[in-house]
Design a protein around this motif. Structure first.
Motif, PDB file in Angstrom:
ATOM      1  N   THR A 143      45.305  54.223  29.222  1.00 49.00           N
ATOM      2  CA  THR A 143      45.748  54.085  30.604  1.00 49.00           C
ATOM      3  C   THR A 143      44.643  53.415  31.421  1.00 49.00           C
ATOM      4  OG1 THR A 143      44.901  56.281  31.162  1.00 49.00           O
ATOM      5  CG2 THR A 143      47.202  56.130  30.451  1.00 49.00           C
ATOM      6  N   PHE A 144      45.073  52.745  32.487  1.00 49.69           N
ATOM      7  CA  PHE A 144      44.144  51.953  33.290  1.00 49.69           C
ATOM      8  C   PHE A 144      44.540  52.046  34.757  1.00 49.69           C
ATOM      9  CE2 PHE A 144      42.386  48.055  35.056  1.00 49.69           C
ATOM     10  CZ  PHE A 144      41.137  47.998  34.451  1.00 49.69           C
ATOM     11  N   PRO A 145      43.589  52.326  35.657  1.00 49.77           N
ATOM     12  CA  PRO A 145      43.916  52.482  37.084  1.00 49.77           C
ATOM     13  C   PRO A 145      44.121  51.137  37.772  1.00 49.77           C
ATOM     14  CG  PRO A 145      41.575  52.799  36.761  1.00 49.77           C
ATOM     15  CD  PRO A 145      42.167  52.611  35.381  1.00 49.77           C
ATOM     16  N   MET A 146      45.242  50.502  37.492  1.00 52.77           N
ATOM     17  CA  MET A 146      45.507  49.159  38.001  1.00 52.77           C
ATOM     18  C   MET A 146      45.531  49.110  39.520  1.00 52.77           C
ATOM     19  SD  MET A 146      45.819  46.065  37.096  1.00 52.77           S
ATOM     20  CE  MET A 146      46.115  46.221  35.335  1.00 52.77           C
ATOM     21  N   ALA A 147      45.999  50.187  40.156  1.00 50.30           N
ATOM     22  CA  ALA A 147      46.065  50.183  41.614  1.00 50.30           C
ATOM     23  C   ALA A 147      44.678  50.026  42.236  1.00 50.30           C
ATOM     24  CB  ALA A 147      46.721  51.473  42.112  1.00 50.30           C
ATOM     25  N   LEU A 148      43.663  50.645  41.627  1.00 50.02           N
ATOM     26  CA  LEU A 148      42.293  50.492  42.131  1.00 50.02           C
ATOM     27  C   LEU A 148      41.827  49.046  42.005  1.00 50.02           C
ATOM     28  CD1 LEU A 148      40.349  53.638  40.828  1.00 50.02           C
ATOM     29  CD2 LEU A 148      40.892  53.045  43.199  1.00 50.02           C
ATOM     30  N   LEU A 149      42.196  48.430  40.911  1.00 52.98           N
ATOM     31  CA  LEU A 149      41.816  47.033  40.684  1.00 52.98           C
ATOM     32  C   LEU A 149      42.389  46.154  41.797  1.00 52.98           C
ATOM     33  CD1 LEU A 149      40.330  45.782  38.086  1.00 52.98           C
ATOM     34  CD2 LEU A 149      42.569  44.844  37.541  1.00 52.98           C
ATOM     35  N   VAL A 150      43.648  46.407  42.148  1.00 47.29           N
ATOM     36  CA  VAL A 150      44.322  45.607  43.167  1.00 47.29           C
ATOM     37  C   VAL A 150      43.747  45.892  44.555  1.00 47.29           C
ATOM     38  CG1 VAL A 150      46.528  45.167  44.297  1.00 47.29           C
ATOM     39  CG2 VAL A 150      46.435  45.454  41.808  1.00 47.29           C
ATOM     40  N   ARG A 151      43.655  47.160  44.916  1.00 48.33           N
ATOM     41  CA  ARG A 151      43.223  47.525  46.268  1.00 48.33           C
ATOM     42  C   ARG A 151      41.784  47.109  46.555  1.00 48.33           C
ATOM     43  NH1 ARG A 151      45.910  53.212  45.310  1.00 48.33           N
ATOM     44  NH2 ARG A 151      48.016  52.827  46.102  1.00 48.33           N
ATOM     45  N   ARG A 152      40.954  47.060  45.516  1.00 51.80           N
ATOM     46  CA  ARG A 152      39.547  46.729  45.726  1.00 51.80           C
ATOM     47  C   ARG A 152      39.223  45.278  45.355  1.00 51.80           C
ATOM     48  NH1 ARG A 152      35.972  50.332  42.605  1.00 51.80           N
ATOM     49  NH2 ARG A 152      34.433  49.285  43.901  1.00 51.80           N
ATOM     50  N   SER A 153      40.268  44.503  45.066  1.00 49.63           N
ATOM     51  CA  SER A 153      40.115  43.070  44.771  1.00 49.63           C
ATOM     52  C   SER A 153      39.090  42.810  43.669  1.00 49.63           C
ATOM     53  CB  SER A 153      39.708  42.303  46.042  1.00 49.63           C
ATOM     54  OG  SER A 153      40.687  42.437  47.033  1.00 49.63           O
ATOM     55  N   ILE A 154      39.131  43.635  42.635  1.00 49.11           N
ATOM     56  CA  ILE A 154      38.208  43.479  41.512  1.00 49.11           C
ATOM     57  C   ILE A 154      38.780  42.478  40.512  1.00 49.11           C
ATOM     58  CG2 ILE A 154      37.160  44.659  39.530  1.00 49.11           C
ATOM     59  CD1 ILE A 154      37.088  47.195  41.282  1.00 49.11           C
ATOM     60  N   ARG A 155      37.947  41.553  40.065  1.00 50.46           N
ATOM     61  CA  ARG A 155      38.360  40.573  39.064  1.00 50.46           C
ATOM     62  C   ARG A 155      38.122  41.139  37.673  1.00 50.46           C
ATOM     63  NH1 ARG A 155      35.445  37.967  42.847  1.00 50.46           N
ATOM     64  NH2 ARG A 155      33.578  37.931  41.532  1.00 50.46           N
ATOM     65  N   LEU A 156      39.136  41.049  36.826  1.00 45.97           N
ATOM     66  CA  LEU A 156      39.052  41.566  35.457  1.00 45.97           C
ATOM     67  C   LEU A 156      39.277  40.415  34.493  1.00 45.97           C
ATOM     68  CD1 LEU A 156      38.923  44.025  33.508  1.00 45.97           C
ATOM     69  CD2 LEU A 156      41.412  44.154  33.715  1.00 45.97           C
ATOM     70  N   ARG A 157      38.351  40.253  33.553  1.00 46.48           N
ATOM     71  CA  ARG A 157      38.443  39.145  32.607  1.00 46.48           C
ATOM     72  C   ARG A 157      38.132  39.623  31.207  1.00 46.48           C
ATOM     73  NH1 ARG A 157      34.428  35.587  30.859  1.00 46.48           N
ATOM     74  NH2 ARG A 157      32.998  36.311  32.479  1.00 46.48           N
ATOM     75  N   GLY A 158      38.954  39.255  30.271  1.00 55.60           N
ATOM     76  CA  GLY A 158      38.663  39.507  28.865  1.00 55.60           C
ATOM     77  C   GLY A 158      37.890  38.335  28.292  1.00 55.60           C
ATOM     78  N   GLN A 159      36.989  38.613  27.340  1.00 56.09           N
ATOM     79  CA  GLN A 159      36.194  37.542  26.732  1.00 56.09           C
ATOM     80  C   GLN A 159      36.102  37.769  25.233  1.00 56.09           C
ATOM     81  OE1 GLN A 159      34.812  34.790  28.090  1.00 56.09           O
ATOM     82  NE2 GLN A 159      33.973  34.128  26.117  1.00 56.09           N
ATOM     83  N   PHE A 160      36.476  36.747  24.473  1.00 57.63           N
ATOM     84  CA  PHE A 160      36.381  36.826  23.014  1.00 57.63           C
ATOM     85  C   PHE A 160      35.828  35.511  22.502  1.00 57.63           C
ATOM     86  CE2 PHE A 160      38.085  36.494  18.670  1.00 57.63           C
ATOM     87  CZ  PHE A 160      37.634  37.696  18.151  1.00 57.63           C
ATOM     88  N   ALA A 161      34.808  35.574  21.689  1.00 55.47           N
ATOM     89  CA  ALA A 161      34.210  34.391  21.056  1.00 55.47           C
ATOM     90  C   ALA A 161      33.538  33.491  22.092  1.00 55.47           C
ATOM     91  CB  ALA A 161      35.237  33.647  20.218  1.00 55.47           C
ATOM     92  N   TYR A 162      33.603  32.145  21.897  1.00 54.53           N
ATOM     93  CA  TYR A 162      32.731  31.238  22.628  1.00 54.53           C
ATOM     94  C   TYR A 162      33.190  29.810  22.384  1.00 54.53           C
ATOM     95  CZ  TYR A 162      31.264  31.887  17.859  1.00 54.53           C
ATOM     96  OH  TYR A 162      31.301  32.060  16.506  1.00 54.53           O
ATOM     97  N   SER A 163      32.695  28.916  23.207  1.00 58.33           N
ATOM     98  CA  SER A 163      32.917  27.491  22.999  1.00 58.33           C
ATOM     99  C   SER A 163      31.776  26.920  22.158  1.00 58.33           C
ATOM    100  CB  SER A 163      32.980  26.759  24.340  1.00 58.33           C
ATOM    101  OG  SER A 163      31.698  26.788  24.968  1.00 58.33           O
ATOM    102  N   ARG A 164      31.927  25.694  21.715  1.00 56.66           N
ATOM    103  CA  ARG A 164      30.851  25.052  20.961  1.00 56.66           C
ATOM    104  C   ARG A 164      29.603  24.890  21.838  1.00 56.66           C
ATOM    105  NH1 ARG A 164      30.997  22.161  16.160  1.00 56.66           N
ATOM    106  NH2 ARG A 164      29.249  20.739  15.796  1.00 56.66           N
ATOM    107  N   ALA A 165      29.820  24.593  23.120  1.00 53.77           N
ATOM    108  CA  ALA A 165      28.693  24.443  24.037  1.00 53.77           C
ATOM    109  C   ALA A 165      27.952  25.762  24.209  1.00 53.77           C
ATOM    110  CB  ALA A 165      29.181  23.924  25.390  1.00 53.77           C
TER     111      ALA A 165
END
Length: 209
Positions: A143-165
């Motif tokens: 479970t994840f408190p999505m409402a907090l994410l929205v109300r506090r304008s928090i940016r959420l990003r997933g990251q996997f692996a990398y570019s060649r650069a």
């Protein structure tokens, strides 16, 4: 290296290593590239307040990469021995208990553990409008408190692996030759199975095999 002594791969996939680079540094190019990719979009620098949850290899290298850019990095991990390594790699502060972190104080949180508890701790610890980067894969679902994410304008990003650069940037960082390698443990390929068993059975005693 896919746990083989020799591997055949297309030449276009190869990235040259600087001449004379220590092999123990070179093998960290792939995990460090993941960390470079995780922090890259956050434009870290002096004045950035960064939290890193989890001090396994990815967390430790993220700490190193973020501190190298001048960020103030706080490492969070329940294992005290790992926090000692985090300090060697640039963590300005450490904490075993995420509940003791100042609320809404960090600009960026990097979750290199990936459990529901760290997801929630990251939300509590970043400022309104802050960023959370999910790298760890501890929980596939929770479970994840999505409402907090929205109300506090928090940016959420997933990251996997990398570019060649980003892979190339990781090699350039390692080529500087200043990364502390005292936290690494070596094992020959013939002892690989036991090395993985040690990671499972004695995680507090191992950061990398």
């Amino acid at each position: 290296g896919v746990f083989a002594e020799h591997v055949s791969t297309p030449e276009k996939c190869l990235v040259p290593l600087p001449e004379g680079i220590d092999a123990r540094l070179a093998v960290l190019a792939e995990p460090l590239a993941c960390c470079v990719g995780a922090i890259g979009p956050e434009n870290l620098g002096p004045g950035s307040n960064v939290l890193v949850f989890g001090c396994g290899p990815i967390g430790l290298l993220t700490i190193y990469a973020a501190a190298r850019k001048g960020a103030h990095v706080t490492a969070i991990d329940p294992v005290a021995a790992r926090l000692e390594i985090a300090k060697k790699l640039g963590a300005a502060a450490v904490e075993t208990d995420a509940s003791k972190l100042p609320p809404a104080a960090a600009n960026v949180a990097i979750d290199a553990a990936g459990f529901e508890a760290t997801w929630r701790a990251a939300i509590d610890a970043v400022e309104n409008g802050g960023s959370i980067v999910m790298v760890g894969l501890g929980n596939a679902e929770a479970t994840f408190p999505m409402a907090l994410l929205v109300r506090r304008s928090i940016r959420l990003r997933g990251q996997f692996a990398y570019s060649r650069a980003e892979f190339q940037e990781a090699i350039d960082i390692l080529a500087e030759g200043v990364l502390d390698l005292s936290w690494l443990d070596d094992a020959p390929l013939s002892e690989g199975a036991q090395a993985f068993a040690n990671l499972v059975d004695r995680p507090a005693e191992r950061s990398e095999e």
